[in-house]
Enzyme design. Structure first.
Site, PDB file in Angstrom:
ATOM      1  N   ILE A   1       0.844  -1.210   0.000  1.00 16.76           N
ATOM      2  CA  ILE A   1       0.000   0.000   0.000  1.00 16.76           C
ATOM      3  C   ILE A   1       0.875   1.254   0.000  1.00 16.76           C
ATOM      4  O   ILE A   1       0.569   2.248  -0.680  1.00 16.76           O
ATOM      5  CB  ILE A   1      -0.975  -0.016   1.201  1.00 16.76           C
ATOM      6  CG1 ILE A   1      -1.797  -1.314   1.182  1.00 16.76           C
ATOM      7  CG2 ILE A   1      -1.906   1.192   1.160  1.00 16.76           C
ATOM      8  CD1 ILE A   1      -2.593  -1.573   2.443  1.00 16.76           C
TER       9      ILE A   1
ATOM     10  N   TYR B   1      -2.322  -9.189  16.043  1.00 15.56           N
ATOM     11  CA  TYR B   1      -2.186  -8.174  14.994  1.00 15.56           C
ATOM     12  C   TYR B   1      -3.273  -7.112  15.153  1.00 15.56           C
ATOM     13  O   TYR B   1      -3.005  -5.909  15.152  1.00 15.56           O
ATOM     14  CB  TYR B   1      -2.274  -8.825  13.594  1.00 15.56           C
ATOM     15  CG  TYR B   1      -2.480  -7.804  12.497  1.00 15.56           C
ATOM     16  CD1 TYR B   1      -1.447  -6.964  12.105  1.00 15.56           C
ATOM     17  CD2 TYR B   1      -3.739  -7.646  11.877  1.00 15.56           C
ATOM     18  CE1 TYR B   1      -1.642  -5.995  11.126  1.00 15.56           C
ATOM     19  CE2 TYR B   1      -3.936  -6.686  10.906  1.00 15.56           C
ATOM     20  CZ  TYR B   1      -2.882  -5.868  10.539  1.00 15.56           C
ATOM     21  OH  TYR B   1      -3.094  -4.903   9.566  1.00 15.56           O
TER      22      TYR B   1
ATOM     23  N   ASN C   1      -1.342 -14.933   1.912  1.00 16.16           N
ATOM     24  CA  ASN C   1      -2.350 -15.193   2.947  1.00 16.16           C
ATOM     25  C   ASN C   1      -3.727 -14.753   2.483  1.00 16.16           C
ATOM     26  O   ASN C   1      -4.741 -15.234   2.976  1.00 16.16           O
ATOM     27  CB  ASN C   1      -2.028 -14.385   4.221  1.00 16.16           C
ATOM     28  CG  ASN C   1      -0.767 -14.865   4.894  1.00 16.16           C
ATOM     29  OD1 ASN C   1      -0.608 -16.066   5.113  1.00 16.16           O
ATOM     30  ND2 ASN C   1       0.137 -13.949   5.205  1.00 16.16           N
ATOM     31  N   ASN C   2      -3.760 -13.799   1.569  1.00 13.56           N
ATOM     32  CA  ASN C   2      -5.025 -13.159   1.194  1.00 13.56           C
ATOM     33  C   ASN C   2      -5.577 -13.730  -0.105  1.00 13.56           C
ATOM     34  O   ASN C   2      -4.847 -14.287  -0.929  1.00 13.56           O
ATOM     35  CB  ASN C   2      -4.835 -11.637   1.072  1.00 13.56           C
ATOM     36  CG  ASN C   2      -4.464 -11.009   2.404  1.00 13.56           C
ATOM     37  OD1 ASN C   2      -3.361 -10.504   2.561  1.00 13.56           O
ATOM     38  ND2 ASN C   2      -5.346 -11.081   3.380  1.00 13.56           N
TER      39      ASN C   2
ATOM     40  N   ASN D   1       9.689  -6.929   4.396  1.00 11.33           N
ATOM     41  CA  ASN D   1       8.659  -7.567   3.556  1.00 11.33           C
ATOM     42  C   ASN D   1       8.536  -6.846   2.211  1.00 11.33           C
ATOM     43  O   ASN D   1       7.435  -6.684   1.690  1.00 11.33           O
ATOM     44  CB  ASN D   1       7.307  -7.560   4.284  1.00 11.33           C
ATOM     45  CG  ASN D   1       6.319  -8.525   3.651  1.00 11.33           C
ATOM     46  OD1 ASN D   1       6.709  -9.586   3.167  1.00 11.33           O
ATOM     47  ND2 ASN D   1       5.046  -8.153   3.611  1.00 11.33           N
TER      48      ASN D   1
ATOM     49  N   TYR E   1      -8.621   0.548   6.870  1.00  9.58           N
ATOM     50  CA  TYR E   1      -8.825  -0.059   5.556  1.00  9.58           C
ATOM     51  C   TYR E   1      -9.685  -1.309   5.687  1.00  9.58           C
ATOM     52  O   TYR E   1      -9.479  -2.098   6.598  1.00  9.58           O
ATOM     53  CB  TYR E   1      -7.521  -0.504   4.905  1.00  9.58           C
ATOM     54  CG  TYR E   1      -6.335   0.404   4.991  1.00  9.58           C
ATOM     55  CD1 TYR E   1      -6.446   1.786   5.070  1.00  9.58           C
ATOM     56  CD2 TYR E   1      -5.054  -0.156   4.971  1.00  9.58           C
ATOM     57  CE1 TYR E   1      -5.318   2.584   5.129  1.00  9.58           C
ATOM     58  CE2 TYR E   1      -3.930   0.639   5.028  1.00  9.58           C
ATOM     59  CZ  TYR E   1      -4.072   2.007   5.122  1.00  9.58           C
ATOM     60  OH  TYR E   1      -2.947   2.788   5.187  1.00  9.58           O
ATOM     61  N   PHE E   2     -10.525  -1.544   4.711  1.00 12.51           N
ATOM     62  CA  PHE E   2     -11.233  -2.813   4.636  1.00 12.51           C
ATOM     63  C   PHE E   2     -10.314  -3.810   3.882  1.00 12.51           C
ATOM     64  O   PHE E   2      -9.244  -4.099   4.381  1.00 12.51           O
ATOM     65  CB  PHE E   2     -12.665  -2.602   4.121  1.00 12.51           C
ATOM     66  CG  PHE E   2     -13.552  -2.213   5.295  1.00 12.51           C
ATOM     67  CD1 PHE E   2     -13.342  -1.002   5.966  1.00 12.51           C
ATOM     68  CD2 PHE E   2     -14.495  -3.078   5.812  1.00 12.51           C
ATOM     69  CE1 PHE E   2     -14.066  -0.669   7.116  1.00 12.51           C
ATOM     70  CE2 PHE E   2     -15.233  -2.760   6.960  1.00 12.51           C
ATOM     71  CZ  PHE E   2     -15.010  -1.557   7.606  1.00 12.51           C
TER      72      PHE E   2
ATOM     73  N   ASN F   1      12.556  -1.081   6.399  1.00 15.08           N
ATOM     74  CA  ASN F   1      13.650  -2.013   6.719  1.00 15.08           C
ATOM     75  C   ASN F   1      13.705  -3.197   5.752  1.00 15.08           C
ATOM     76  O   ASN F   1      14.497  -4.121   5.956  1.00 15.08           O
ATOM     77  CB  ASN F   1      13.543  -2.507   8.174  1.00 15.08           C
ATOM     78  CG  ASN F   1      12.320  -3.383   8.403  1.00 15.08           C
ATOM     79  OD1 ASN F   1      11.543  -3.655   7.491  1.00 15.08           O
ATOM     80  ND2 ASN F   1      12.145  -3.834   9.645  1.00 15.08           N
TER      81      ASN F   1
ATOM     82  N   LYS G   1      -3.245  -2.834  16.331  1.00 15.18           N
ATOM     83  CA  LYS G   1      -3.864  -1.668  15.666  1.00 15.18           C
ATOM     84  C   LYS G   1      -4.748  -0.898  16.658  1.00 15.18           C
ATOM     85  O   LYS G   1      -4.742   0.331  16.683  1.00 15.18           O
ATOM     86  CB  LYS G   1      -4.698  -2.117  14.456  1.00 15.18           C
ATOM     87  CG  LYS G   1      -3.884  -2.731  13.323  1.00 15.18           C
ATOM     88  CD  LYS G   1      -2.995  -1.700  12.651  1.00 15.18           C
ATOM     89  CE  LYS G   1      -2.102  -2.303  11.593  1.00 15.18           C
ATOM     90  NZ  LYS G   1      -1.100  -1.371  11.061  1.00 15.18           N
TER      91      LYS G   1
ATOM     92  N   SER H   1      -7.027  -0.600  10.429  1.00 13.88           N
ATOM     93  CA  SER H   1      -7.642  -1.712   9.702  1.00 13.88           C
ATOM     94  C   SER H   1      -9.043  -1.965  10.239  1.00 13.88           C
ATOM     95  O   SER H   1      -9.319  -1.731  11.428  1.00 13.88           O
ATOM     96  CB  SER H   1      -6.774  -2.951   9.930  1.00 13.88           C
ATOM     97  OG  SER H   1      -7.437  -4.121   9.529  1.00 13.88           O
TER      98      SER H   1
END
Ligand code: NAD
Ligand code: WQD
Length: 333
Positions: free
Chosen positions: A12, A148, A197-198, A35, A176-177, A32, A152, A124
């Site tokens: 994003i 997780y 994962n998504n 990912n 975010y959705f 960093n 948030k 989120s």
């Protein structure tokens, strides 16, 4: 205006850098690379003709963040840097709280000492946990179902307390959705390292032949076709939400949803992908995934009222852009 973008090499964040450049801001990326790939800079340059400043570093390195803010003369921060795998967070909660919560505290301390007190935070819809009602608005109670999600909720609380305590601070949390999609050029998109994962990146990898079969997690939900319903939102619509949050010049703490207000089922998404790609996309129904909710979509009226923001791109546009990106870079970048 220069804006520090933590996690700006990620999915994003990188798309938001393009939207920032388009709107005349100068992003300074701080990441960093835990990912993300450095190749993202080349892709941003291909699309925009500009290579943003990039500092490789960890947000938990308070001194380096402060030095970067001062060196570049940043006036605001957009804070994407976080770990985001829900399942992994249940196995490694300390790692998630350290990176996401301690990391944000370190960032805020660096900002305070550099005199930069404006932040837009990646929150989120996960902060609503299992929803009491749908569409979900911002009055819905905050809670989470995994570390997780709690990270948030905790960061939102820190930001609200900070703004309450010191009127020089302004913080906007964007909830975010389900972000999906890619840049319309096909030159930038989601670049998951390892198994996605998504749903959307998984479907894309099956369509392109990188994976053989999609598992659909549950077809016995109380939804129209029995599969899970989500509010998928195009990443460039999300990106524009960040630009509008920066431009809005709000005061104090503000949190709002970024979604389309429209839910689509897993089956509808797969069907749209089949139509757009012309590929078969083999799938099988399996057990529900633990922790999944049947249905989640947003009421996004607040973002419209306060930021003047709304989503414009529909599911076909999301899938078309993902497919374009996937065909261009079947092995990622
Ligand atoms: P991403 O993993 O692609 O991007 C995150 C970036 O942050 C990566 O480039 C990573 O290298 C970097 N990073 C992580 N920890 C860091 C640290 N300690 N210091 C410096 N850099 C660090 O994830 P994304 O999908 O782009 O998500 C961005 C943000 O949006 C995250 O905060 C995430 O929790 C939030 N979010 C994502 C989704 C989603 O489905 N993708 C949904 C809601 C909220
Ligand atoms: C969507 C639908 C699955 C994969 C997650 C996080 C959330 C937020 C966004 C960060 C569900 C189904 C999925 C697959 C499937 N992230 N599915 N087969 O779970 O709504 O949200 O990402 O904040 O916190 O939990 O998104 O894309 O994983 O799932 O059938 O291989 O697709 O069951 O109904 P989710 P998703």
């Amino acid at each position: 205006m220069k804006v520090l973008v933590t996690g700006g090499m990620g999915y994003i964040g990188s798309h938001t850098c393009l939207a920032l450049l388009d709107a005349g801001f100068q992003p300074v990326i701080f990441d960093n690379l835990s990912n993300a790939s450095k190749a993202v800079l080349t892709q941003i340059n291909k699309i925009s003709g500009v290579t943003p400043a990039f500092v490789e570093g960890d947000i938990r390195n308070t001194a380096l963040v402060r030095q970067t803010l001062e060196h570049y003369g940043c006036e605001a921060v957009i804070h994407f840097a976080a770990l985001k795998a829900v399942g992994e967070s249940t196995v490694e909660p300390l790692n998630y709280y350290d990176n996401n919560v301690s990391g944000t505290l370190s960032l805020l301390q660096a900002m305070d000492s550099a005199g930069v007190r404006r932040i837009v935070f990646s929150s989120s819809a996960t902060v609503y946990g299992e929803p009491d009602y749908i569409p979900i608005d911002e009055h819905h109670p905050l809670r989470a179902t995994n570390p997780y999600g709690w990270s948030k909720v905790m960061v939102e609380q820190v930001l609200a307390d900070l703004c309450q305590a010191d009127s020089r601070w302004q913080a906007t949390a964007l909830r975010y959705f389900n972000p999906v999609g890619a840049h319309e050029s096909g030159e930038l998109g989601e670049n998951p390292l390892g198994t996605p994962n998504n749903l959307m990146p998984y479907v894309a990898q099956v369509a392109v032949g990188k994976r053989s079969l999609l598992s659909v997690f549950g077809n016995d939900y109380p939804t129209a076709d029995g599969t899970g319903v989500r509010d998928y939102i195009h990443v460039m619509d999300l990106a524009s939400g960040h630009v509008m949050a920066l431009k809005a010049r709000l005061e104090g703490y503000f949190a709002c949803n970024l979604g389309t207000g429209q839910g689509y089922s897993v089956t509808q998404l797969i069907e749209t992908f089949r139509q757009v790609s012309g590929k078969a996309i083999p799938c099988e129904f399996v057990e529900r995934r633990p922790g999944d909710v049947p249905c989640s979509y947003a009421n996004s009226e607040l973002a419209q009222q306060v930021l003047g923001w709304q989503a414009h791109k529909d599911l076909t546009a999301m899938v078309t852009d993902v497919w374009h990106w996937q065909l261009n870079y079947p092995m990622g970048i």
